[in-house]
Design an enzyme around this catalytic site. Structure first.
Site, PDB file in Angstrom:
ATOM      1  N   ASP A   1      26.667  22.349  46.134  1.00  0.00           N
ATOM      2  CA  ASP A   1      25.958  22.810  44.933  1.00  0.00           C
ATOM      3  C   ASP A   1      25.229  21.710  44.152  1.00  0.00           C
ATOM      4  O   ASP A   1      25.237  21.701  42.914  1.00  0.00           O
ATOM      5  CB  ASP A   1      26.925  23.527  43.991  1.00  0.00           C
TER       6      ASP A   1
ATOM      7  N   LYS B   1      25.839  31.163  47.542  1.00  0.00           N
ATOM      8  CA  LYS B   1      27.113  31.827  47.286  1.00  0.00           C
ATOM      9  C   LYS B   1      27.238  32.175  45.808  1.00  0.00           C
ATOM     10  O   LYS B   1      26.530  31.610  44.961  1.00  0.00           O
ATOM     11  CB  LYS B   1      28.281  30.928  47.716  1.00  0.00           C
TER      12      LYS B   1
ATOM     13  N   CYS C   1      34.214  24.007  41.793  1.00  0.00           N
ATOM     14  CA  CYS C   1      33.864  24.262  43.195  1.00  0.00           C
ATOM     15  C   CYS C   1      34.491  23.254  44.155  1.00  0.00           C
ATOM     16  O   CYS C   1      34.939  23.631  45.240  1.00  0.00           O
ATOM     17  CB  CYS C   1      32.343  24.292  43.356  1.00  0.00           C
TER      18      CYS C   1
END
Length: 207
Positions: free
Chosen positions: A19, A86, A118
């Site tokens: 990310d 996601k 995450c």
């Protein structure tokens, strides 16, 4: 008699890039240092032929992987085994977890954001699935810098290894006779200033 092949310390390594997106740039502590370490890791991954798994979180709202990493991901070509969006916080989602690479235990190096969300959930899921997890401390961060050390302490207790990008890359080789040694050393030497900046920026109070 031919010399024996170099002994690899890691038998099935992989790289996770979590990310690292444009919208996070203004908010993440030392975001540019996370990019520097990830850049070095991706360059070395090409030399070592390591599989790379990349995710974004809600790409339509938060943007694509940062522009600085796009050419390296493109150059890695088939080494990028997944580049998926996601909504789940963990990277351990079916397009990743179902890959054949994970049919046997893997030594996974994780970089990206955020350390306490995450990164933590990805690491915990990988550990439950039987993989060995390496959190690269010079390549992870959060919006609140104080969250990082707490997350890393938690992950150590859970069984993850907290290490650095350079240490992990040398463990991938395990032997100076490894055929990729010269190429990886070149990447490491060319990134000396970046490595110093990342260590000081992300771990400055601890070194």
């Amino acid at each position: 008699m031919a010399a024996p092949s170099p002994e690899r310390r890691f038998k099935n390594p992989a790289v996770f890039v979590c990310d690292i997106q444009e919208k996070f740039r203004p908010t993440i502590h030392e975001f540019d240092k996370v990019i520097l370490t990830t850049r070095k890791l991706l360059l070395a991954a090409q030399s070592l032929s390591l599989p790379v798994f990349v995710t974004t979180q809600n790409r339509s709202r938060l943007g694509d992987t940062v522009a600085e990493l796009q050419p390296l991901l493109a150059a890695a070509g088939p080494l990028v085994k997944a580049d998926v969006d996601k909504t789940r916080f963990s990277m351990w989602i079916p397009p990743v977890s179902s890959h054949l690479h994970f049919c046997s235990p893997s030594e996974v190096a994780i970089v990206g954001i955020e350390s306490h969300i995450c990164i933590t959930q990805t690491a915990l899921d990988l550990l439950v699935a039987g993989h060995r997890v390496n959190i690269l401390a010079d390549g992870v961060s959060s919006a609140n810098r104080h969250e990082v050390s707490i997350a890393l302490d938690r992950l150590r207790q859970a069984g993850a290894v907290v290490t650095t990008s350079e240490s992990w890359l040398y463990e991938c080789m395990g032997d100076a006779a490894a055929p990729e040694f010269r190429d990886v050393v070149r990447v490491v030497k060319e990134a000396v200033a970046d490595t110093r900046a990342a260590l000081q920026g992300l771990l400055g109070s601890k070194i």
